[in-house]
Design a protein around this motif. Sequence first.
Motif, PDB file in Angstrom:
ATOM      1  N   HIS A   1       0.742  -1.237   0.028  1.00  0.00           N
ATOM      2  CA  HIS A   1       0.004  -0.045   0.141  1.00  0.00           C
ATOM      3  C   HIS A   1       0.750   1.166  -0.075  1.00  0.00           C
ATOM      4  CE1 HIS A   1      -4.176  -1.771   0.504  1.00  0.00           C
ATOM      5  NE2 HIS A   1      -3.407  -2.663   1.040  1.00  0.00           N
TER       6      HIS A   1
ATOM      7  N   GLN B   1       0.115   5.254   1.124  1.00  0.00           N
ATOM      8  CA  GLN B   1      -1.171   5.199   1.907  1.00  0.00           C
ATOM      9  C   GLN B   1      -0.553   6.143   2.965  1.00  0.00           C
ATOM     10  OE1 GLN B   1      -1.402   1.905   5.324  1.00  0.00           O
ATOM     11  NE2 GLN B   1      -3.600   1.815   4.153  1.00  0.00           N
TER      12      GLN B   1
ATOM     13  N   HIS C   1      -1.315   7.634   6.583  1.00  0.00           N
ATOM     14  CA  HIS C   1      -1.751   7.335   8.041  1.00  0.00           C
ATOM     15  C   HIS C   1      -1.296   8.141   9.162  1.00  0.00           C
ATOM     16  CE1 HIS C   1      -2.876   4.642  11.329  1.00  0.00           C
ATOM     17  NE2 HIS C   1      -1.528   4.602  11.776  1.00  0.00           N
TER      18      HIS C   1
ATOM     19  N   ASP D   1      -1.365   2.353  -2.995  1.00  0.00           N
ATOM     20  CA  ASP D   1      -2.543   2.213  -2.354  1.00  0.00           C
ATOM     21  C   ASP D   1      -3.529   3.000  -2.952  1.00  0.00           C
ATOM     22  OD1 ASP D   1      -3.863   1.920   0.447  1.00  0.00           O
ATOM     23  OD2 ASP D   1      -3.867   4.117   0.751  1.00  0.00           O
ATOM     24  N   HIS D   2      -3.427   3.820  -4.006  1.00  0.00           N
ATOM     25  CA  HIS D   2      -4.626   4.378  -4.788  1.00  0.00           C
ATOM     26  C   HIS D   2      -4.467   4.210  -6.343  1.00  0.00           C
ATOM     27  CE1 HIS D   2      -3.474   7.264  -1.116  1.00  0.00           C
ATOM     28  NE2 HIS D   2      -5.008   7.065  -1.241  1.00  0.00           N
TER      29      HIS D   2
ATOM     30  N   HIS E   1      -6.269  -2.454  -4.772  1.00  0.00           N
ATOM     31  CA  HIS E   1      -6.046  -1.076  -4.796  1.00  0.00           C
ATOM     32  C   HIS E   1      -5.093  -0.557  -5.945  1.00  0.00           C
ATOM     33  CE1 HIS E   1      -6.970   0.527  -0.810  1.00  0.00           C
ATOM     34  NE2 HIS E   1      -7.517  -0.642  -0.673  1.00  0.00           N
TER      35      HIS E   1
END
Length: 255
Positions: free
Chosen positions: A11, A14, A16, A53-54, A80
């Motif tokens: 990911h 990502q 966080h 992640d995207h 993803h």
Amino acid sequence: MLTIAHLSDTHLGQVHRRDGGKRARRRAEQVMAYLDALPGPLDAVLVTGDLADHGLPEEYREVAEVLASRHPVLICPGNHDSRAPYREVLLGEAPGEGPINRLHQLPGADVLMLDSSIPGQDDGLLDERTLAWLDAELASGRGELPALVAFHHPPVELHLPYVDPIRQFGEARLAQVLSRHPRVAALFCGHAHTSAATTFAGLPLLIAPGVASTVTLPFEGGRGISFDHPPMVAFHVLDGDRRLTTHYRALPVRD
């Protein structure tokens, strides 16, 4: 004897705790540095999906940098990931939206990395093109050698409420293909963010732990996904009797 490291769900990109994506990268870099520092060689490193992640091009440039290794690295997409930039950045191919399936011929086995993603959805499916490709590749070529099949979504329930509704469906079709090819020794996947072992179609099904985070079982409490567990990696050893043994290693938490 064939020795493979297996990780999943890096990911990269990502965000966080407002860290700008640095945590996911640190954890992936820690796992790859651990593998590169091993005294002995590995036949391959499998990364079973959700590399980014995207699914953004800049994330795949980061993936290419972070997953670079002295060992061969074999990859497949997850839910993803986005097929067009994945193809363009990681494979150097023209962007396209068809499934990304690859055969890798290692010295002691064929490894088939399959695309179980459905663009725009979180659950998975091996479509008819992928299953036909798998059937043909298993039937041709190096039939005297064992084959290992990898994809992102597990084709069984793992008793994880967070994951089971978005697992791989249509699994009976996969089981039919596998039943025609006794040289398949094991199946590998990711997506569940947990180190687990079960069976599918009479074969071992080994689930890689998630690098970015861990999904917890209901009786463990919490909200189902944890960012406190350590990054982990699995080592699969396939011996001359085609018996697979798996060892899991947890790395120190550095977050």
